[in-house]
Design an enzyme around this catalytic site. Sequence first.
Site, mmCIF file in Angstrom:
data_model
loop_
_atom_site.group_PDB
_atom_site.id
_atom_site.type_symbol
_atom_site.label_atom_id
_atom_site.label_comp_id
_atom_site.label_asym_id
_atom_site.label_seq_id
_atom_site.Cartn_x
_atom_site.Cartn_y
_atom_site.Cartn_z
ATOM 1 N N ASP A 1 0.708 -14.613 -0.967
ATOM 2 C CA ASP A 1 0.826 -14.856 0.143
ATOM 3 C C ASP A 1 1.295 -16.019 1.285
ATOM 4 O O ASP A 1 0.329 -17.478 0.754
ATOM 5 C CB ASP A 1 -0.577 -13.805 0.925
ATOM 6 C CG ASP A 1 -0.853 -13.668 2.149
ATOM 7 O OD1 ASP A 1 -0.156 -12.356 2.611
ATOM 8 O OD2 ASP A 1 -1.312 -14.145 3.565
ATOM 9 N N ARG B 1 0.938 -1.885 -0.056
ATOM 10 C CA ARG B 1 -0.275 -0.199 0.097
ATOM 11 C C ARG B 1 0.613 1.515 0.182
ATOM 12 O O ARG B 1 0.205 2.380 0.163
ATOM 13 C CB ARG B 1 -1.301 0.355 1.623
ATOM 14 C CG ARG B 1 -1.956 -0.786 0.911
ATOM 15 C CD ARG B 1 -2.816 -0.783 2.467
ATOM 16 N NE ARG B 1 -1.358 -2.114 3.768
ATOM 17 C CZ ARG B 1 -2.813 -2.957 4.292
ATOM 18 N NH1 ARG B 1 -3.356 -2.562 4.447
ATOM 19 N NH2 ARG B 1 -1.787 -3.425 4.947
HETATM 20 O O1 CP3 Z 1 6.694 -7.918 -1.334
HETATM 21 C C1 CP3 Z 1 5.213 -8.034 -1.370
HETATM 22 O O2 CP3 Z 1 4.378 -7.890 -0.951
HETATM 23 C C2 CP3 Z 1 5.517 -9.875 -1.365
HETATM 24 C C3 CP3 Z 1 4.254 -10.291 -0.984
HETATM 25 C C4 CP3 Z 1 3.782 -10.692 0.043
HETATM 26 C C5 CP3 Z 1 2.597 -10.387 0.748
HETATM 27 N N1 CP3 Z 1 2.626 -11.456 2.246
HETATM 28 C C6 CP3 Z 1 1.596 -9.239 0.177
HETATM 29 C C7 CP3 Z 1 0.583 -8.981 0.924
HETATM 30 C C8 CP3 Z 1 4.600 -11.870 1.625
HETATM 31 C C9 CP3 Z 1 5.783 -11.815 1.189
HETATM 32 C C10 CP3 Z 1 3.917 -11.983 2.128
HETATM 33 C C11 CP3 Z 1 3.949 -12.803 3.429
HETATM 34 C C12 CP3 Z 1 2.933 -12.780 4.528
HETATM 35 N N2 CP3 Z 1 1.688 -12.472 4.860
HETATM 36 C C13 CP3 Z 1 3.600 -13.014 5.912
HETATM 37 C C14 CP3 Z 1 5.057 -13.130 6.449
HETATM 38 C C15 CP3 Z 1 6.160 -11.729 6.277
HETATM 39 C C16 CP3 Z 1 5.587 -10.997 7.535
HETATM 40 O O3 CP3 Z 1 5.707 -9.629 6.690
HETATM 41 O O4 CP3 Z 1 6.167 -11.338 8.435
HETATM 42 C C17 CP3 Z 1 2.280 -12.210 7.106
HETATM 43 C C18 CP3 Z 1 2.426 -13.120 8.574
HETATM 44 C C19 CP3 Z 1 1.643 -12.660 5.926
HETATM 45 C C20 CP3 Z 1 -0.364 -13.120 6.180
HETATM 46 C C21 CP3 Z 1 -0.580 -11.428 5.685
HETATM 47 N N3 CP3 Z 1 -1.093 -10.545 4.778
HETATM 48 C C22 CP3 Z 1 -1.189 -10.246 6.959
HETATM 49 C C23 CP3 Z 1 -1.411 -10.251 8.476
HETATM 50 C C24 CP3 Z 1 -1.729 -9.882 6.261
HETATM 51 C C25 CP3 Z 1 -2.442 -7.892 6.615
HETATM 52 C C26 CP3 Z 1 -2.017 -6.785 6.899
HETATM 53 C C27 CP3 Z 1 -2.104 -5.601 6.481
HETATM 54 O O5 CP3 Z 1 -1.340 -4.539 6.353
HETATM 55 O O6 CP3 Z 1 -2.902 -5.271 6.522
HETATM 56 C C28 CP3 Z 1 -1.740 -9.470 4.971
HETATM 57 C C29 CP3 Z 1 -2.831 -8.957 3.739
HETATM 58 C C30 CP3 Z 1 -1.037 -9.014 2.822
HETATM 59 N N4 CP3 Z 1 0.012 -9.638 1.816
HETATM 60 C C31 CP3 Z 1 -0.723 -7.481 1.892
HETATM 61 C C32 CP3 Z 1 0.411 -7.868 0.800
HETATM 62 C C33 CP3 Z 1 1.268 -6.757 0.239
HETATM 63 C C34 CP3 Z 1 -1.387 -6.040 2.377
HETATM 64 C C35 CP3 Z 1 -2.148 -5.000 1.761
HETATM 65 C C36 CP3 Z 1 -3.257 -4.913 0.763
HETATM 66 O O7 CP3 Z 1 -4.393 -5.884 1.644
HETATM 67 O O8 CP3 Z 1 -3.540 -4.677 -0.387
#
Ligand code: CP3
Length: 320
Positions: free
Chosen positions: A51, A6
Amino acid sequence: MRQAGRYLPEYRALRDRHSLLELCHTPELAAEVTLQPVRRLAVDAAIIFADILLPFEPLGLGLSFEKGEGPVIAKPIRNAAAVAALPPVDPATQLGYVLDTVRAVKAALPAAVSLIGFAGAPFTLASYAIEGGASRDFARTKQFMYNQPGPWHDLLSRLAELVGSFLAAQAGAGAAALQLFDSWVGCLSPADYREYVQRHSRRALELAGASGAPVIHFGTNTAGFLADFAAAGGEVVGVDWRVPLDVAWAAVGSDRAIQGNLDPVALFAPRAELERRVRDVLTAAAGRAGHIFNLGHGVLPTTPVAALQAVVEQVHRGLK
Ligand code: CP3
């Protein structure tokens, strides 16, 4: 690390039209989102847009992402019967769209930029599956662990096989390196890590490593059991800012590479302060067996793009 998302206007524009899961499920869109931070920041590696929770769909747990709430698991695992009822998952077909994304990114990425595939570690995935979403204290997860150790180990070993083979499949599709995310493992005591988790991470890392690709074993808040965490495996150990790099290297071993460890909130500091903190990381890592400069955890949604660009430029200049 999470580097898409974001904080980038071009990501927000795509998200206005598609849900997060739609982006993940559509290889052309997921490939585009993977490339966005590469174009903007000139980073040395891309991490595939997907994810860690996607395997919950073929596992039949029901996955959605709710605004302001994060991930929601419709049918959380709360007992032995639910573990026993989990279907076998074949990542090559049931998560084949992620492999298609790997292939699409690989074809579009400049040769000098490495592509990282990833998956969630057994503990962190189990915590979401049991809690049903995000958690502060992981009370349900630990209760499951303490009260039903048999089903607990059954669940983690199933997850280890799934993510280990999923990671190897991503390497087969063209990922140059793999990352196992144990984001929330730091909620455990050292003894609980050793008894309930370590063997399952070791198995996942072993399956991933059998592909021949180097594996980054990432965790946060692991300072209290970093030697045990590192002993589970991985060519590279990811650490966050809560541990100084020299202390981390003493625990991990001077022959191993470390990834880290700038605090993502340092990107909000005045520029001179940010520069000083980046220099501190580079200085602590200088002369070591291997170092991947990174944040200690993902980029926060309100992070200024210019601060990220400045950090990448500074790391490329090095200590000169
Ligand atoms: O460069 C990248 O963004 C690579 C893609 C990526 C995503 N999730 C996309 C995503 C990666 C590497 C992840 C890993 C992930 N997902 C982890 C492990 C890494 C870390 O940060 O600890 C975890 C714990 C998750 C689970 C997850 N997915 C959560 C807790 C959330 C919500 C968090 C939030 O900020 O709202 C997500 C959603 C998510 N996955 C987003 C992204 C870019 C948030 C953006 C959106 O909602 O558009």
